[in-house]
Design an enzyme around this catalytic site. Structure first.
Site, PDB file in Angstrom:
ATOM      1  CB  SER A   1      -1.031  -0.145   1.383  1.00  0.00           C
ATOM      2  OG  SER A   1      -1.572   1.248   1.136  1.00  0.00           O
TER       3      SER A   1
ATOM      4  CE1 TYR B   1      -3.774  -2.696   5.479  1.00  0.00           C
ATOM      5  CE2 TYR B   1      -3.455  -0.377   5.239  1.00  0.00           C
ATOM      6  CZ  TYR B   1      -3.293  -1.477   4.632  1.00  0.00           C
ATOM      7  OH  TYR B   1      -3.786  -1.396   2.938  1.00  0.00           O
TER       8      TYR B   1
END
Length: 258
Positions: free
Chosen positions: A137, A149
């Site tokens: 990401s 995350y």
């Protein structure tokens, strides 16, 4: 000649489904791995009918060690492509989040990527060919986009770059796909409010998959789809990290997510 096989984790929606449809159209047979067996079977039937692909389904929760081992065993039997797409984020703040949920997040986003890649590489190296796509990401490239995350995706990027160096000359490619905001179920499932996010930051699944596979063919290791995110990540490397954190907080809403 047998058709090549691609194993894709998390294919029941979003990028995983996009990769599954694209590889099926490109003449691959598929192994699809996800928790939701009903949605897996629905997608498998669709791909058999529309693309003539042979599709194997493996219902598995990659947060669970026995399920990861089941998928790893299938990979040791040999595939030509592994797409480590499964992953999830959570809403809320780190210090109030359920620790078991945070651990499950790391098990899916990090441990599964490591374990499945470790399982597939020996057969790929022996064959002198193979592709591993690890879905990371933009959050792993810029600071301030949540905590666990963002850290898990930074691990995926570093892991992929290190493997790509180590596999030089073997015919096996490892790539880290780093998309920004994509129109998928990801944020709704995580309970993250995306209202007010500028429209120009959103990407489409098919565009991300197309750009990713073009960059894979070109031998790029870290792949950032979308001009807006290329500018963001390039600029993030050139300016002080405290400034990037401030910009991320203002635009990307660094609060309210783990």
């Amino acid at each position: 000649m047998p058709r090549p096989v691609a194993l894709i984790t998390g294919p029941t929606s979003g990028l995983g489904a996009g990769f599954a449809r694209r590889y099926a159209r490109d003449g691959y047979d598929l192994v699809l791995v996800a928790r939701d067996g009903a949605r897996l079977e629905q997608l498998a039937a669709e791909l058999r009918d529309e693309a003539g692909a042979a599709v194997e389904v493996i219902p598995a929760d990659l947060a669970c060690a026995p399920d990861r081992a089941k998928v790893a065993d299938r990979l040791r039997a040999g595939v030509q492509v592994l797409v480590n797409n499964a992953g999830f984020g959570t809403s809320g703040e780190f210090w109030t989040a359920d620790l078991a949920q945070l651990q499950a997040q790391l098990d899916v986003n990090v441990t599964a990527v490591m374990e499945l890649t470790h399982a597939v590489l020996p057969s790929m190296v022996d064959a002198g060919a193979g592709t591993v796509i690890n879905v990371a990401s933009v959050a792993g490239l810029v600071p301030g986009r949540g905590s666990t995350y963002s850290a898990s995706k930074a691990w995926v990027v570093s892991f992929s770059e290190g493997l790509a160096n180590g596999l030089g000359g073997t015919g096996v490619g490892v790539h880290a796909l780093c998309p920004g905001f994509v129109h998928t179920e990801f944020h709704a499932r995580a309970g993250i409010d995306m209202a007010g996010t500028p429209s120009f930051l959103w990407l489409q699944v098919d565009d991300v998959v197309r750009d990713c596979l073009a960059d894979v063919a070109a031998g790029k290791v870290v792949i950032v789809p979308g001009l807006q995110y290329k500018v963001l990540t390039t600029g993030g490397r050139l300016v002080p990290r405290n400034l990037v954190r401030a910009m991320t907080k203002a635009v990307g809403k660094g609060r309210g997510r783990t």
